[in-house]
Design an enzyme around this catalytic site. Structure first.
Site, short mmCIF file in Angstrom:
data_model
loop_
_atom_site.label_atom_id
_atom_site.label_comp_id
_atom_site.label_asym_id
_atom_site.label_seq_id
_atom_site.Cartn_x
_atom_site.Cartn_y
_atom_site.Cartn_z
N ARG A 12 -11.61 -32.43 4.19
CA ARG A 12 -11.63 -33.12 5.50
C ARG A 12 -13.02 -33.09 6.11
NH1 ARG A 12 -7.57 -31.10 9.74
NH2 ARG A 12 -7.63 -29.05 8.75
N ARG A 18 -5.24 -33.90 7.76
CA ARG A 18 -4.97 -33.77 6.33
C ARG A 18 -4.35 -35.06 5.79
NH1 ARG A 18 -3.85 -28.69 8.36
NH2 ARG A 18 -5.01 -26.96 7.44
N ASN A 25 -6.41 -38.45 -2.33
CA ASN A 25 -5.85 -37.29 -3.03
C ASN A 25 -4.51 -37.56 -3.70
OD1 ASN A 25 -8.14 -36.06 -2.16
ND2 ASN A 25 -7.16 -34.53 -0.88
N ILE A 48 -2.53 -27.30 -4.40
CA ILE A 48 -3.34 -26.97 -3.22
C ILE A 48 -3.85 -28.24 -2.52
CG2 ILE A 48 -5.52 -25.88 -2.50
CD1 ILE A 48 -5.11 -23.94 -4.92
N SER A 49 -4.01 -29.33 -3.30
CA SER A 49 -4.62 -30.56 -2.77
C SER A 49 -3.86 -31.07 -1.55
CB SER A 49 -4.62 -31.64 -3.84
OG SER A 49 -5.15 -31.13 -5.05
N ASN A 50 -4.59 -31.33 -0.47
CA ASN A 50 -3.97 -31.82 0.76
C ASN A 50 -3.78 -33.34 0.73
OD1 ASN A 50 -3.36 -29.67 2.58
ND2 ASN A 50 -5.55 -29.21 2.65
N ASP A 81 -2.22 -20.25 5.21
CA ASP A 81 -1.61 -20.11 6.54
C ASP A 81 -1.19 -18.67 6.79
OD1 ASP A 81 -1.83 -22.90 6.93
OD2 ASP A 81 0.05 -23.23 5.85
N ARG A 84 -4.33 -16.47 7.27
CA ARG A 84 -4.83 -16.67 8.64
C ARG A 84 -3.93 -15.97 9.65
NH1 ARG A 84 -6.26 -22.86 7.40
NH2 ARG A 84 -8.48 -22.60 6.98
N HIS A 108 2.38 -27.41 5.65
CA HIS A 108 0.98 -26.98 5.62
C HIS A 108 0.10 -27.98 6.36
CE1 HIS A 108 -2.65 -25.05 4.29
NE2 HIS A 108 -3.04 -26.11 3.61
N MET A 159 -9.87 -20.40 1.38
CA MET A 159 -8.91 -21.11 0.52
C MET A 159 -8.94 -20.52 -0.89
SD MET A 159 -6.57 -23.46 0.36
CE MET A 159 -5.71 -22.54 -0.91
#
Length: 244
Positions: A12, A18, A25, A48-50, A81, A84, A108, A159
């Site tokens: 991003r 996202r 993506n 993992i790819s957004n 997430d 964090r 996510h 990440m």
């Protein structure tokens, strides 16, 4: 391969959600999953790819088309997430983040990220102000990084840490270790939605067990409704991309 990790795609930039990454993506994920279906259909896939909320349904549809889909082997990585949440809650409580466990459910992205702060371990009592602050910071942690990098990308080191931690959990499951439990975005019947993130137990077959959300307070129930509403649209967008 026993395990395939897909972080591919564009990051991003400030002002992007996202979901803005979808057009680029989605195509990358679709192509990679076609390759997985051909070369290692039994691999456990960590996606993992957004936007993960849409790319996991895309992967599922690709695998269904060729007849290799195993919902137990497809996991959207929401570990960042959790990392964090553990970090921010630990800061508020004055604890070491490695000692804190916050379940984060839903999806996510933004409001779909639902930290269950009533279920924090060790158990603690957070004030309504702290709960608002923490929920907002956990939901927007990624945006915080994107803005801080002013166009140079999105979260990379955090990440990578979360991805390695989650892959390690999958490998421990494959090895047969007991009690490997992590949050992930998976095909699920925990809610009425076809995909949802919650705690799962990992084992030799991938996902061995999906846990229910447990008791939610009123604040979390309201958050859950908001999360589900947005998640439903993101899932449908992924499914339509492959079916069109």
């Amino acid at each position: 391969m026993d395990i395939v990790i897909i972080p591919a795609g564009v990051p991003r930039k400030p002002g992007m959600t996202r979901d803005d990454l979808f057009n680029i993506n989605a195509g990358i994920v679709k192509t990679l999953c076609e390759g997985i279906a051909k070369c290692c259909p039994k691999a456990i896939v960590n996606l993992i790819s957004n936007p993960v909320n849409s790319t996991v349904p895309i992967a599922a549809e690709v695998f269904k088309k060729v007849g290799t889909y195993d919902p137990k082997r497809l996991l959207g990585v929401t570990m960042l997430d959790v990392v964090r949440a553990n970090t921010f809650v630990a800061e508020v409580l004055g604890l070491d983040p490695r000692e804190v466990d916050v379940p984060v459910v839903g999806g996510h992205a933004g409001v779909t990220i639902l930290p269950l702060l009533s279920q924090v371990k060790p158990s603690c009592s957070l004030t309504p102000t702290e709960i608002d602050y923490l929920t907002d910071r956990i939901q927007n942690g990624g945006t915080e990084v994107v803005e801080a990098k002013t166009g140079a990308g999105s979260a990379t080191l955090s990440m990578a840490y979360a991805a390695a931690k989650f892959a390690d959990a999958c490998l421990r499951g494959l090895r047969g270790d007991a009690g490997v439990i992590e949050c992930a975005y998976v095909a699920s019947t925990v809610t009425e939605l076809p995909f949802f993130a919650s705690k799962v137990r990992l084992g030799r077959a991938g996902i061995e067990e999906i846990y229910s959300l447990g008791p939610l307070n009123e604040y979390e129930r309201a958050g859950l409704e908001k999360a589900k509403k947005e998640l439903a649209g993101s899932i449908q967008k992924g499914v339509s991309f492959v079916r069109k």
